[in-house]
Scaffold this active site. Structure first.
Site, short mmCIF file in Angstrom:
data_model
loop_
_atom_site.label_atom_id
_atom_site.label_comp_id
_atom_site.label_asym_id
_atom_site.label_seq_id
_atom_site.Cartn_x
_atom_site.Cartn_y
_atom_site.Cartn_z
N HIS A 1 44.58 72.08 33.45
CA HIS A 1 43.31 72.55 33.98
C HIS A 1 42.17 72.40 32.98
CE1 HIS A 1 40.25 75.71 34.74
NE2 HIS A 1 40.36 75.27 35.97
N CYS B 1 43.98 56.20 40.33
CA CYS B 1 42.97 57.21 40.01
C CYS B 1 43.43 58.16 38.92
CB CYS B 1 42.56 57.99 41.26
SG CYS B 1 43.91 58.85 42.07
#
Length: 799
Positions: free
Chosen positions: A428, A759
């Site tokens: 994160h 990606c």
């Protein structure tokens, strides 16, 4: 004999030397744009010649020059004293008899035309050197509102003339090299719009922060517009997308509710203090000041003004507009328009590299870890041991903690850097830091013990994959590269993005669109509430949670509409930034623990021992526990594409485990009105599970293309928890097994004539992997923003 008064409707931009830029612009708009829907209140200008005659009549030039000769602009005390003396001299003068007679007569005519004996007017300055394309004198002089009667008008005119020598105007002219006595001042007298009974604000025909030219930005607050101009209120903010506005859509791509605590209204004691500040009711504060139809109508006016002035000047001329809604007749009026001077001549795409000026010794190294971004930053360390400590983080602090979570994003935005003890490149802290363009180092073991709270440290992410944390502040230099000088890519390069707020700034990067737009960021940062908590609020037991949800959704007709509109606007902002290039929006891929962190989430999520392999992605979309929430996601896509006209949005489905799941999700979307192929809609699937690669030819039946998710594909191929600090050294996209899966995926997609991109972060981290993918014929490589220019410099073909 010079004319002292000229009516706005007789003026054009050729009259700047006589009436200043502001008044000339009002006249130009009345003459040229009134038939195009731009409504400007009537009024008149007291000319610059009148100002000069006033100075001569009162024999003020010599004393003014004497005072200015003695002025030291660096001595703020002296500046205040001198400015005050000059303004007192000018305001204390007497108005020549014929000048006063002409002003009074014009005022009486203005009142008669508005069917009033004594009318309320605004008295504003209009300097003859103001509102040039490279210099704006906006806000340098004073404005007087709700001026009533001839005596008050004459006083206001003299005070307006005196305001040519406000402290800020004196300094500004010195900085810009203007001669104080070559600049004259015209006074504008304009019929007041009764926005004290309604709303007013400002608008720009570009984004003021980045210079992005395809939006109209509108600020709105209750009462007279001075509350926004003076900065005493936090207004509502709206963004409207120009290209699809012009083709008949309703593209309000962003709405942000301001607190609007105060408004300025008329005062009963007009002679002493014609306006006053009053509190805004809680009910009004919790709703938007403008309706959507009013936002669109105002945006069309601003676009008309922008188009006209750009044609007039033979180049793009972004405009700064002040507007007001009349609480009596309900109409919106333009009360000022001037060129925007900050971004008009700027080059927007510049890449910056960072280099330490002094090489630190090994003893200066406090900790090391994986570097995120390529910046260097110094600042005070702020040790955060738990969520309760995050309030201690100040602007520019470097957060030092064990691990971050989505609830910390608002605090991370004000941090100068981020340092975590745990996590890898896809944790994160790493993902959010890239989105915020904030330097970070993750996996820095022992950081909270080895670094003392409040000590100054330097984070260095400029040296490749390894990041270093040094004692104290170490000087560094920046080098900028213009994007126009960047080589062309051997394969189309696209962008990974999550934060809509970053989209306008990143739009100038030399990319072919967006390969991954993550809506999780929009949900966590802007929606903040678990979607099922909005659909089934009766299941929430906590009064505090209910209160939070009520506050967040108060401005919307329903809690459901709050989710749809907020998510649609986030998607649309990203799509608008890169329009008409494709923007691939991935639908939600939160894990259960991340969903549980949303407001109300604990009432709708089950605890899982391994959320990474649990109830996520496509499996949620057709499940009874989430199906209704998925319908809101689909509704948001429909609104962004069909109502706002952003048909460059393509949809990507994450974590599709089986062919049956693929079929079910496509059917579910279709049932809610989102059909593959309709209005050019393309469906893309994340290729991130080994089953996706093995059966890619069968998955091609349901999708128009694929995007390799290298993080999850590596995790599942190698059996490694990608968030594990202990196993971080084994997590490697270059492993032969993972490389084989990449090769198979590309070949399988191309066999079925489907496009396939990647990606993940891997191609920008590992040159050999990028070369391998290009050789295999990858159709696009989607990178994080901080990797785009370095990638092109490394692999690009010189122009």
């Amino acid at each position: 004999m010079a004319a002292y008064v000229r009516w706005f409707n007789t003026l054009t931009m050729k009259d700047v030397s006589s009436v200043g830029g502001k008044n000339a612009s009002l006249g130009e708009m009345i003459g040229a744009l009134s038939k195009q829907g731009v409504t400007v209140p009537d009024g008149f200008a007291v000319t610059a010649d009148a100002y000069r005659e006033y100075i001569t009549h009162n024999k003020l030039e010599k004393p003014l020059r004497d005072l200015m000769k003695k002025l030291n602009p660096k001595d703020m005390t002296a500046l205040k004293t001198t400015g005050k003396k000059i303004r007192a001299l000018i305001a204390g003068g007497t108005m020549p008899a014929r000048m006063e007679k002409d002003i009074v007569a014009a005022y009486a005519k203005l009142c008669r035309s508005n069917k009033q004996k004594i009318c309320d007017v605004a008295v504003r300055s209009s300097a003859t050197a103001e509102d040039l394309p490279t210099a704006s004198f906006a806000g340098q002089q004073e404005t007087y509102l709700n001026v009533r009667g001839t005596a008050a008008l004459i006083r206001a005119c003299k005070k307006s003339m005196a305001s040519l020598f406000t402290d800020r105007a004196i300094i500004y002219r010195i900085e810009k090299g203007f001669d104080h006595f070559e600049v004259a001042l015209s006074v504008g007298v304009q019929k007041m719009i009764r926005s004290d009974k309604a709303v007013s604000g400002v608008a720009f025909s570009l984004d003021t922060e980045t210079g992005f030219k395809n939006v109209i930005m509108i600020d709105a607050a209750y009462g007279l517009g001075e509350s926004i101009v003076q900065g005493i209120v936090n207004p509502d903010e709206y963004f409207v997308f120009k290209p699809t506005l012009q083709t008949g859509y309703a593209p309000i791509i962003k709405k942000k509710l301001g607190d609007k605590r105060i408004k300025i209204v008329y005062s009963a004691a007009t002679a002493k203090d014609p306006v006053k500040k009053v509190a805004v009711s809680q009910k009004d504060r919790e709703r938007f000041a403008l309706t959507d139809s009013e936002v669109l109508a105002l945006a069309k006016m601003v676009q008309t003004i922008d188009t006209y002035y750009s044609k007039l000047h033979k180049r793009w001329m972004p405009m700064d507009v002040e507007w007001a809604k009349d609480g009596v007749d309900g109409k919106i009026y333009i009360v000022q328009a001037r060129p925007e001077t900050v971004h008009g001549h700027k080059k927007r795409c510049v890449y910056t590299t960072y280099t330490l000026l002094k090489k630190p010794s090994q003893k200066d190294v406090l900790v090391t870890g994986l570097s995120i971004g390529e910046h260097i930053v110094s600042g005070p360390a702020r040790i955060i041991k738990s969520a309760k400590d995050i309030g201690a983080v100040k602007e520019g602090d470097i957060i030092v903690t064990q691990m971050t979570d989505p609830d910390w994003v608002p605090v991370m935005k004000r941090a100068g850097g981020i340092l975590t003890e745990l996590g890898g490149r896809t944790c994160h802290a790493a993902i959010v830091s890239r989105e915020l363009d904030t330097p970070a180092i993750v996996g820095a073991s022992g950081a909270t013990k080895k670094i003392k709270n409040g000590t100054r440290i330097t984070i260095d992410c400029s040296q490749g994959a390894m990041g270093y944390v040094y004692k104290g502040e170490i000087s560094f230099e920046k080098e900028s590269i213009d994007c126009d000088d960047v080589p062309d890519s051997p394969a189309p390069v696209m962008l990974n993005i999550g934060a809509p707020d970053a989209a306008f700034a990143l739009s100038s990067l030399p990319v072919d669109g967006v390969g991954l737009a993550r809506i999780e960021y929009i949900i966590a940062s802007d929606v903040k509430v678990h979607p099922m908590a909005l659909l089934e609020p009766q299941k929430i037991k906590s009064a505090q949670v209910k209160k939070k949800i009520t506050q967040l959704t108060a401005a919307y007709p329903s809690k459901k509409q709050f989710f749809i509109d907020t998510l649609a606007q986030g998607m649309a902002t990203i799509a608008a930034a890169f329009y008409p290039k494709p923007v691939i929006v991935r639908l939600s891929d939160f894990k259960t623990n991340e969903y549980a962190n949303l407001i109300g989430g604990e009432y709708f999520e089950h605890e899982e021992s391994n959320p990474m392999l649990g109830f996520r992605g496509a499996s949620r979309y057709t499940h009874e526990l989430y199906r209704d929430a998925f319908a809101l996601e689909v509704a948001a896509v429909i609104k962004a594409r069909q109502k706002m006209g952003l048909e460059n949005i393509q949809i990507m489905i994450p974590f599709v485990r089986t062919l049956d799941e693929a079929q079910a999700v496509v059917n579910e979307m279709s049932a809610h009105g989102l059909q593959r192929g309709k209005d050019g809609l393309k469906l893309v699937m994340m290729c991130e599970i080994p089953s996706n690669v093995l059966l890619i030819e069968q998955f091609a039946k349901y999708f128009d293309g694929f995007s390799i998710g290298s993080n999850d594909l590596t995790q599942l191929a190698l059996g490694i928890d990608r968030d594990s600090a202990l196993l971080a050294e084994f997590f490697d996209e270059r492993d032969p097994a993972v490389m084989k899966l990449f090769e198979m995926a590309i070949a399988g997609a191309h066999k079925k004539k489907r496009f396939i991109g990647i990606c993940g972060q891997a191609p920008s981290d590992y040159p050999e992997l990028a070369q391998f993918l290009i050789k295999q014929g990858i159709d696009s490589i989607s990178l994080n923003a901080d990797s785009v220019i370095p990638f092109l410099l490394t692999y690009g073909k010189k122009k």
